[in-house]
Design a protein around this motif. Structure first.
Motif, PDB file in Angstrom:
ATOM      1  N   LYS A 923       0.837  -1.197   0.000  1.00 52.83           N
ATOM      2  CA  LYS A 923       0.000   0.000   0.000  1.00 52.83           C
ATOM      3  C   LYS A 923       0.872   1.248   0.000  1.00 52.83           C
ATOM      4  CE  LYS A 923      -3.754   2.232   2.509  1.00 52.83           C
ATOM      5  NZ  LYS A 923      -4.618   2.169   3.676  1.00 52.83           N
ATOM      6  N   CYS A 924       0.600   2.166  -0.896  1.00 51.68           N
ATOM      7  CA  CYS A 924       1.312   3.435  -0.944  1.00 51.68           C
ATOM      8  C   CYS A 924       0.700   4.357   0.103  1.00 51.68           C
ATOM      9  CB  CYS A 924       1.201   4.053  -2.341  1.00 51.68           C
ATOM     10  SG  CYS A 924       1.731   5.783  -2.414  1.00 51.68           S
ATOM     11  N   ALA A 925       1.578   5.011   0.899  1.00 51.69           N
ATOM     12  CA  ALA A 925       1.101   5.853   1.994  1.00 51.69           C
ATOM     13  C   ALA A 925       0.494   7.157   1.493  1.00 51.69           C
ATOM     14  CB  ALA A 925       2.242   6.154   2.967  1.00 51.69           C
ATOM     15  N   ARG A 926       0.801   7.537   0.238  1.00 43.22           N
ATOM     16  CA  ARG A 926       0.252   8.791  -0.277  1.00 43.22           C
ATOM     17  C   ARG A 926      -1.068   8.581  -1.023  1.00 43.22           C
ATOM     18  NH1 ARG A 926       0.681  11.708  -5.091  1.00 43.22           N
ATOM     19  NH2 ARG A 926       0.238  13.943  -4.829  1.00 43.22           N
ATOM     20  N   CYS A 927      -1.060   7.668  -1.966  1.00 44.97           N
ATOM     21  CA  CYS A 927      -2.283   7.503  -2.761  1.00 44.97           C
ATOM     22  C   CYS A 927      -3.147   6.335  -2.278  1.00 44.97           C
ATOM     23  CB  CYS A 927      -1.938   7.344  -4.245  1.00 44.97           C
ATOM     24  SG  CYS A 927      -1.085   5.806  -4.641  1.00 44.97           S
ATOM     25  N   TRP A 928      -2.691   5.575  -1.328  1.00 43.27           N
ATOM     26  CA  TRP A 928      -3.402   4.448  -0.727  1.00 43.27           C
ATOM     27  C   TRP A 928      -3.692   3.319  -1.705  1.00 43.27           C
ATOM     28  CZ3 TRP A 928      -7.586   7.360   2.627  1.00 43.27           C
ATOM     29  CH2 TRP A 928      -6.921   8.212   3.541  1.00 43.27           C
ATOM     30  N   ALA A 943       6.172   5.306  -0.555  1.00 46.75           N
ATOM     31  CA  ALA A 943       5.346   5.775  -1.671  1.00 46.75           C
ATOM     32  C   ALA A 943       5.588   4.930  -2.919  1.00 46.75           C
ATOM     33  CB  ALA A 943       5.657   7.230  -1.972  1.00 46.75           C
ATOM     34  N   CYS A 944       4.560   4.952  -3.788  1.00 46.61           N
ATOM     35  CA  CYS A 944       4.669   4.189  -5.030  1.00 46.61           C
ATOM     36  C   CYS A 944       5.421   5.010  -6.077  1.00 46.61           C
ATOM     37  CB  CYS A 944       3.293   3.805  -5.546  1.00 46.61           C
ATOM     38  SG  CYS A 944       2.349   5.198  -6.191  1.00 46.61           S
ATOM     39  N   GLY A 945       5.783   4.352  -7.137  1.00 48.37           N
ATOM     40  CA  GLY A 945       6.571   5.019  -8.174  1.00 48.37           C
ATOM     41  C   GLY A 945       5.880   6.256  -8.723  1.00 48.37           C
ATOM     42  N   ARG A 946       4.565   6.132  -8.970  1.00 49.23           N
ATOM     43  CA  ARG A 946       3.824   7.258  -9.536  1.00 49.23           C
ATOM     44  C   ARG A 946       3.838   8.439  -8.567  1.00 49.23           C
ATOM     45  NH1 ARG A 946      -2.523   6.726 -10.654  1.00 49.23           N
ATOM     46  NH2 ARG A 946      -2.470   7.416  -8.492  1.00 49.23           N
ATOM     47  N   CYS A 947       3.653   8.154  -7.292  1.00 46.52           N
ATOM     48  CA  CYS A 947       3.634   9.218  -6.291  1.00 46.52           C
ATOM     49  C   CYS A 947       5.025   9.836  -6.148  1.00 46.52           C
ATOM     50  CB  CYS A 947       3.147   8.693  -4.944  1.00 46.52           C
ATOM     51  SG  CYS A 947       1.369   8.391  -4.925  1.00 46.52           S
ATOM     52  N   VAL A 948       6.073   9.006  -6.238  1.00 44.82           N
ATOM     53  CA  VAL A 948       7.446   9.520  -6.101  1.00 44.82           C
ATOM     54  C   VAL A 948       7.707  10.592  -7.163  1.00 44.82           C
ATOM     55  CG1 VAL A 948       9.890   8.903  -6.363  1.00 44.82           C
ATOM     56  CG2 VAL A 948       8.388   7.496  -4.945  1.00 44.82           C
TER      57      VAL A 948
HETATM   58 ZN   LIG Z   1       1.039   6.256  -4.571  1.00 48.39          ZN
END
Ligand SMILES: [Zn+2]
Ligand SMILES: [Zn+2]
Ligand SMILES: [Zn+2]
Length: 962
Positions: A923-928, A943-948
């Motif tokens: 689970k990404c902490a920013r976009c969930w 965070a996930c790649g997209r969020c990074v």
């Molecule tokens: Zn994310």
């Protein structure tokens, strides 16, 4: 770390809580201050004209829920027309004269009709009407209805009254108006004549009686009179019948014994067979063969049929009654006359005729030269003309021994003329104002003659022809047949009323009763136009005419005291409003829109006056609506306690909820409303409002001139297409006057398509993508178009909300009502990939169901924890084409899941749902979202790649610290 400040949360001043009761009055004030209605007229000053001509409500009391239905529907039409390119003025009107106000004042002042002092009474009545005009005007405006409220039409105004008088004069000049004695519907309690439209039918219990009229004169028959077909074919039979009749009595049946003293004939049907029945009492009765059984049963007779002759058998044809006469209640000899209206469904097939007490009787009387005798005064009491002096002064409708009916019955019984009686409940005409039963009474009145000749046809024929050429909505055939049927059968229009509060009949009568001449006072029109209609009653004859005496007999003239039927006032509105205001002239289309009861009311009287005057209907389209009933479909009434007051709903929920209720309801039928139903509409409204709030909230950083994406793809492109289809449908529904279909299409688009599908899918990319990423801007481009289109399409319906949203959406564009209604580009054509998108929606439903099942066992939380696998080959091979229509990433976005792939699946399953953990997602902490690439950088380990990517961008701009 806390990423909450790195996401793009929606921002708007469009609150979830509508607070309509508080906010709507502010909006109304603004509309008034900015002269919105006038601006709309100016905006379309060169456009084609469309006139919706308001039927005037009666200026009496507060508005009720029926007014809301009517006026909101009108407002929808007018606003829709204005936004689709027409100059659509709306001039509201009020009907001011008539009995309800007279009755209210009489009650208020505790007086009776005889105590009225006309001029002061009329002044009070005018003040009374004005008070309610002002009150209703505010209540109508409160509903958000735009119109010429500062200059409405009022039927008691000087100019209006003068035009009504003018119409009367012109029709008199065309010889369409006559004054003569004729039976009219009469209310003995209101003491006035009533028009057809003022009658309501209610059940009433009466005594029906069978009365014997001994045959006095038999006939001298020529064989040629017998006619064919006849079972009596030989002279012997006729002689035998003549002999038989001489010893018999005709039997009639009536439910109004009190009319018997006015009897002047008996009618029979010449095509029906009649029989002679000899009772054991020794009496022989003549009745129709088809009515014999009912007659014998009701009168409890025993006896036998008499044979007429060997060749004729037991019956003879009605045509043989020609030349027969019988003795009526007062001992007068009256003729038997043939009449088509004698039917075999009730009575004896022999009808008592009193030309002073019935329309059909009257017409037969005119043809046959019978006396119009009507020994009943304006209060419904027998006059001294009645043959039995004991009956003078008795009220003809009084029930009980002292009433006229019982006196007549007792008299018949004493003279052995009563054959039988029965109690019956039948539908009987009552006064629409005081609800008392009516009588028909022969009086001297003015009539507009429906069968007068008009050009090459009659007025009636011209009316029917104009009905044919009008568009009737919602059902053309039904509307046309309804009013056509009424016009076909309607009697002459009784125009005069013996009351005080109305437009004067501008005539001068010859004081010589034998003469009967009358003229229209030539100065009345100008006098009333400058001084108002009271001037008629205040003026001396020399101020009204230059003529001094009757031209025929030289007797002095006297002023008419009667007033015009209030329907004549409102029926003349096309002349007093549409033809007298320049900006309403020359419309190709004129719509009338009222409740379906106006087929016999305003539509009909307007049609009659307009066709009589101008040889054409005043309207091109007539739209009718049903009535408001309670939640169970019952009529609203004080006694049932189910009346819903619009004022209460406005206070509690806001006028917009009432508008939404009207807009969503199929007005072709009766419309239900109850406190519970209002809650349902308030909830429906909330859904639309939330959709608008979402749309506006996600556009706060979007400037279409800078950020629009031209080449939309995939889902975004398809949604734009769906929006276009919606526009097409809404327009088409509105053009077909199916406003509820239009409103419901919009509601469904907001609730189902946008909220549960598209907007739901967009949340992730709108909130978490880089603010100016193409994907986000592409979605916003769609949202912008959706907002623009929805607000404009909602404006005619949810006017307050659309304007509120519009003000936030386009700050400097001026009111939404000055905008163009959206137009469809594709005109309802299907999208090339329509079938594939339907497949996608079906797959989404299926996946959601499977996820829901897993949620129940706690195997899954939100959908974004899911890993979805579609079967690649096998039974649904045929669909693989459709599966491949979207890439796995697009599927992920639309299904709102963590991962989508295509695999060979075991068994029959087409879809497999697993937890994304099984695919190694976190689970990404920013976009969930659950992603495979969470934790790949040390800077943002959760965070996930997209969020990074987004976070790096924000860091560079110094907008986020890690
Ligand atoms: Zn994310
Ligand atoms: Zn009445
Ligand atoms: Zn005269």
């Amino acid at each position: 770390m806390d990423y909450s400040k790195t996401v793009n949360l929606p921002k708007t001043d469009f609150p979830m809580k509508a607070e309509l009761p508080k906010r709507e009055p502010e909006r109304l004030k603004k509309w008034e201050e900015t002269h919105l209605y006038e601006a709309m007229q100016e905006n379309r000053k060169d456009a084609d004209l469309f006139v919706l001509h308001d039927g005037p409500p009666y200026a009496n009391g507060n508005i009720h829920i029926g007014h809301v239905l009517n006026k909101v529907l009108k407002d929808i039409v007018v606003k829709y027309k204005a936004m689709t390119g027409f100059r659509a003025p709306y001039v509201p009107g009020w009907d001011c004269h008539g009995l309800p106000i007279e009755n209210a004042l009489i009650k208020e002042k505790k007086i009776n009709k005889q105590m009225i002092d006309r001029l002061p009474f009329r002044k009070d009545a005018a003040a009374y009407a004005q008070k309610y005009i002002d009150l209703q005007r505010e209540e109508f405006k409160r509903l958000g209805i735009l119109g010429e409220w500062t200059n409405p039409y009022i039927t008691m105004a000087k100019d209006y009254s003068a035009t009504v008088v003018q119409v009367f004069r012109e029709l008199s000049e065309k010889r369409l108006i006559v004054r003569h004695k004729k039976p009219v519907w009469w209310c003995a309690s209101c003491e006035t004549a009533l028009a057809e439209a003022e009658i309501e039918y209610q059940d009433r219990q009466d005594t029906a009686i069978y009365v014997a009229f001994p045959i006095q004169e038999s006939f001298i028959l020529k064989l040629s009179d017998v006619g064919q077909p006849s079972s009596v074919a030989d002279i012997e039979s006729i002689r035998s019948l003549a002999k038989l009749l001489k010893q018999s009595s005709i039997v009639i049946w009536t439910t109004t014994p009190w009319t018997l003293p006015a009897n002047r004939a008996i009618a029979y049907n010449s095509q029906e067979y009649y029989v002679a029945y000899k009772a054991t009492t020794g009496m022989t009765y003549i009745v129709a063969e088809k009515r014999l059984d009912a007659f014998v049963k009701t009168c409890q007779l025993q006896g036998e049929l008499l044979r007429i002759s060997d060749t004729a058998g037991y019956h003879f044809l009605g045509s043989l009654f020609q030349g027969v006469s019988a003795v009526n209640i007062e001992g007068r000899s009256v003729p038997l006359l043939s009449a088509d209206f004698v039917t075999m469904d009730t009575g004896t097939g022999l009808v008592h005729i009193a030309p002073g007490h019935g329309e059909e009787d009257y017409r037969l009387g005119i043809r046959q030269g019978l006396e119009l005798f009507s020994p009943v005064d304006e209060r419904g009491l027998y006059t001294s003309e009645v043959f039995n002096p004991e009956w003078v002064g008795r009220f003809v409708l009084k029930i009980g021994d002292e009433g006229a009916n019982n006196k007549v019955i007792a008299y018949l019984m004493a003279h052995q003329k009563l054959v039988g009686q029965e109690s019956l409940t039948h539908s009987y005409p009552h006064c629409w104002r005081c609800h008392n039963p009516l009588i028909t009474r022969g009086t001297e009145q003015y009539f507009l003659q429906i069968d007068s000749s008009l050009g090459s046809s009659t007025l009636r024929q011209a009316l029917l022809q104009q009905i044919d050429q009008t568009t009737w909505s919602p059902s053309h055939a039904q509307g046309k047949d309804r009013i056509g049927g009424m016009v076909q059968k309607r009697p002459d229009w009784c125009l005069s009323r013996q009351r005080h509060w109305g437009t004067p009949i501008p005539t001068l009568l010859c004081s010589n009763k034998e003469c009967g001449q009358w003229i229209v006072a030539e100065k009345a029109e100008d006098l009333i136009r400058s001084k108002g209609s009271d001037a008629w009653f205040e003026s001396k004859i020399e101020e009204l005419t230059d003529q001094r005496v009757c031209l025929k007999c030289k007797a002095p003239l006297q002023k008419e005291n009667d007033i015009l039927d209030v329907w004549f006032d409102s029926g003349a509105s096309f002349e007093a409003v549409l033809h007298r205001r320049d900006y309403l002239k020359g419309s190709k289309d004129v719509m009338y829109l009222e409740g379906s009861d106006q087929h016999r009311g305003w539509f009909q009287v307007s049609l009659i006056l307009s066709v009589a005057l101008n040889a054409k209907a005043p309207f091109t389209e007539v739209l009718t609506h049903g009535f408001v009933v309670d939640g169970q479909g019952r009529k609203m009434s004080k006694s049932l306690g189910n009346v819903v007051a619009p004022q209460q709903i406005i206070k509690e929920y806001g006028a917009e909820i009432l508008r939404f209720w009207v807009a969503s309801s199929n007005y072709a039928e009766d419309i239900r409303l109850s406190p519970d139903l209002i809650k349902v509409y308030a909830e429906g409204y909330r859904k639309i409002r939330n959709t608008l709030r979402y749309l506006l909230g996600n556009l706060s950083d979007f400037d279409p001139s800078l950020h629009s994406v031209r080449d939309l793809k995939g889902l975004d492109e398809w949604v734009m297409f769906e929006l276009d289809t919606l526009v097409y449908r809404v327009r088409r529904h509105c053009e077909s006057r199916l406003f509820h279909s239009a409103m419901n299409a919009i509601s469904e688009f907001c609730g189902t398509f946008l909220s549960s599908f598209y907007l739901d899918i967009l949340k992730d990319q709108l909130y978490t993508l880089k603010i100016d990423s193409v994907e986000r801007r592409s979605a916003q481009t769609v949202l912008y178009a959706v907002t623009d289109t929805l607000l404009k399409m909602l404006a005619p319906f949810l006017s307050f909300t659309a304007e509120e949203g519009w003000e936030l959406f386009k700050k400097d564009a001026g009111s939404i009502f000055l905008q163009e209604f959206p137009k469809s580009i594709y005109q309802g054509k299907a999208h090339p990939d329509e079938q594939k998108w339907i497949f996608v929606q079906n797959r989404k439903d299926l996946v959601n169901k499977l996820i829901e099942e897993k949620r129940k066992t706690n195997a899954l939380g939100k959908s974004n924890e899911a890993w979805v696998t579609f079967r690649k080959t096998g039974k649904i091979d045929i669909l693989s084409n459709k599966l491949n229509f979207l890439s796995p990433e697009e599927w992920e976005k639309i299904l709102m899941v963590s991962k989508v792939n295509f695999e060979e699946l075991p068994g029959d399953s087409a879809v497999l749902v697993r937890h994304a953990q099984e695919a190694g997602h976190k689970k990404c902490a920013r976009c969930w979202n659950w992603r495979s690439d969470v934790g790949q950088t040390t800077a943002f380990p959760d965070a996930c790649g997209r969020c990074v990517t987004v976070l790096n961008d924000l860091s560079e701009k110094g907008l986020v610290r890690n």
